[in-house]
Design an enzyme around this catalytic site. Structure first.
Site, PDB file in Angstrom:
ATOM      1  N   LYS A 261      43.073  30.183  40.823  1.00  0.00           N
ATOM      2  CA  LYS A 261      44.162  30.532  41.726  1.00  0.00           C
ATOM      3  C   LYS A 261      43.711  30.348  43.266  1.00  0.00           C
ATOM      4  CE  LYS A 261      44.781  35.398  40.437  1.00  0.00           C
ATOM      5  NZ  LYS A 261      43.432  35.706  41.285  1.00  0.00           N
TER       6      LYS A 261
ATOM      7  N   ARG B 229      50.173  42.274  41.821  1.00  0.00           N
ATOM      8  CA  ARG B 229      49.239  42.208  40.593  1.00  0.00           C
ATOM      9  C   ARG B 229      49.974  43.300  39.679  1.00  0.00           C
ATOM     10  NH1 ARG B 229      44.015  40.014  42.577  1.00  0.00           N
ATOM     11  NH2 ARG B 229      42.540  39.903  41.038  1.00  0.00           N
TER      12      ARG B 229
ATOM     13  N   ARG C  73      29.781  31.882  38.228  1.00  0.00           N
ATOM     14  CA  ARG C  73      30.373  31.836  39.508  1.00  0.00           C
ATOM     15  C   ARG C  73      29.330  32.517  40.649  1.00  0.00           C
ATOM     16  NH1 ARG C  73      36.793  33.225  40.891  1.00  0.00           N
ATOM     17  NH2 ARG C  73      36.071  35.478  40.929  1.00  0.00           N
TER      18      ARG C  73
ATOM     19  N   ARG D  98      28.755  38.309  42.079  1.00  0.00           N
ATOM     20  CA  ARG D  98      29.644  39.639  42.625  1.00  0.00           C
ATOM     21  C   ARG D  98      29.454  40.365  41.508  1.00  0.00           C
ATOM     22  NH1 ARG D  98      35.353  36.994  44.245  1.00  0.00           N
ATOM     23  NH2 ARG D  98      35.967  38.682  42.817  1.00  0.00           N
TER      24      ARG D  98
ATOM     25  N   ARG E 186      38.417  43.109  33.712  1.00  0.00           N
ATOM     26  CA  ARG E 186      39.337  42.449  34.663  1.00  0.00           C
ATOM     27  C   ARG E 186      40.305  41.757  33.717  1.00  0.00           C
ATOM     28  NH1 ARG E 186      36.070  39.212  39.102  1.00  0.00           N
ATOM     29  NH2 ARG E 186      38.115  39.309  39.835  1.00  0.00           N
TER      30      ARG E 186
HETATM   31  P1  AMP Z   1      40.254  38.852  43.249  1.00  0.00           P
HETATM   32  O1  AMP Z   1      39.425  38.243  44.260  1.00  0.00           O
HETATM   33  O2  AMP Z   1      41.673  38.591  43.698  1.00  0.00           O
HETATM   34  O3  AMP Z   1      39.914  38.724  41.876  1.00  0.00           O
HETATM   35  O4  AMP Z   1      40.152  40.501  43.573  1.00  0.00           O
HETATM   36  C1  AMP Z   1      38.964  41.186  43.620  1.00  0.00           C
HETATM   37  C2  AMP Z   1      39.499  42.876  43.040  1.00  0.00           C
HETATM   38  O5  AMP Z   1      40.266  43.285  44.060  1.00  0.00           O
HETATM   39  C3  AMP Z   1      40.334  42.934  41.863  1.00  0.00           C
HETATM   40  O6  AMP Z   1      39.503  42.741  40.490  1.00  0.00           O
HETATM   41  C4  AMP Z   1      41.068  44.221  42.129  1.00  0.00           C
HETATM   42  O7  AMP Z   1      40.169  45.627  41.855  1.00  0.00           O
HETATM   43  C5  AMP Z   1      41.151  44.144  43.836  1.00  0.00           C
HETATM   44  N1  AMP Z   1      42.400  43.536  43.874  1.00  0.00           N
HETATM   45  C6  AMP Z   1      42.733  42.333  44.679  1.00  0.00           C
HETATM   46  N2  AMP Z   1      44.106  42.264  44.644  1.00  0.00           N
HETATM   47  C7  AMP Z   1      44.657  43.450  44.285  1.00  0.00           C
HETATM   48  C8  AMP Z   1      45.928  43.693  44.045  1.00  0.00           C
HETATM   49  N3  AMP Z   1      46.853  42.817  44.350  1.00  0.00           N
HETATM   50  N4  AMP Z   1      46.259  44.873  43.485  1.00  0.00           N
HETATM   51  C9  AMP Z   1      45.274  45.810  43.143  1.00  0.00           C
HETATM   52  N5  AMP Z   1      44.168  45.409  43.278  1.00  0.00           N
HETATM   53  C10 AMP Z   1      43.684  44.173  43.693  1.00  0.00           C
END
Ligand code: AMP
Length: 210
Positions: free
Chosen positions: A13, A88, A123, A156, A167
């Protein structure tokens, strides 16, 4: 136009949000990117968020909502924006609705869990500029360093296999219900994530131009 990209972690995404941003000339706002910047800078918010992110869980709604509130109030979001990784949780989606932000379209990029697990294993990320690569699907030129800023690429912490499973579990429990939420509002469109990123991009563009 305000657009949300939904989808499991690793579904692509972020890439599609960037493409759509270039196509529509409106910013892509990624809460994940903002959070990683906050963690890297050692801000109070970053310190609070770090352990949740590293365990594969979600950062508490109040922190995330604060981040989004500030970001979408910036002048570059005045003509629309693309949300990548927000909302989320149901509480976050309800916050958006209550705050009067109109969402025109929600695109769910659908990829089965098995594919996600393979993808996330490959990744590689740049912790300096936030760029993301994949050893197979989107390699950097020399495999070890970032094409944009030459910093070393790393896996990461939250892309490690045990965290990926956590996740995905978090996604199915807390985020997947948002599909029904937006379906009920007539806003949801689904794109099936393809083997080739370019094919997913083509399908996403068709939906955007829909
Ligand atoms: P992402 O890069 O979008 O996968 O985000 C990495 C991490 O940031 C996620 O696994 C969550 O721990 C946190 N995170 C990102 N966006 C949100 C959100 N909208 N609500 C809660 N945690 C978030």
């Amino acid at each position: 136009m305000n657009i949300i990209f939904l989808g499991a972690p690793g579904a692509g995404k972020g890439t599609q949000a960037e493409n759509a941003s270039a196509e529509l000339n409106i910013p892509a706002v990624s809460t994940g990117v903002i959070l990683r910047e906050e963690v890297a800078s050692g801000s109070e918010r970053g310190l609070k968020a770090k352990s949740f992110m590293e365990s594969g869980g979600l950062v508490p709604d109040d922190i995330i909502i604060d981040i989004i509130k500030q970001r979408v109030a910036q002048p570059d979001c005045a003509d629309g924006f693309i949300l990548d990784g927000f909302p989320r949780t149901l509480a976050q989606a309800e916050y958006l609705e209550k705050s009067g932000v109109n969402i025109d379209l929600v695109i769910d990029i659908h990829v089965p869990d098995e594919k996600i697990i393979t993808r996330m294993g490959g990744r590689r990320s740049c912790l300096d500029c936030g760029a993301s690569y994949h050893v197979e699907y989107k390699p950097s030129k020399d495999a070890k360093t970032c094409d944009s800023c030459s910093a070393e690429l790393v896996i990461r912490k939250d892309d490690k296999p045990e965290v990926v499973l956590s996740r995905l579990e978090t996604y199915h429990k807390q985020t997947a219900p948002l599909k029904d939420f937006y379906e009920g509002r007539g806003k949801l469109k689904t794109v099936i994530g393809q083997e080739e990123v370019a094919d997913t991009t083509r399908l996403t563009m068709e939906v955007l131009k829909g």
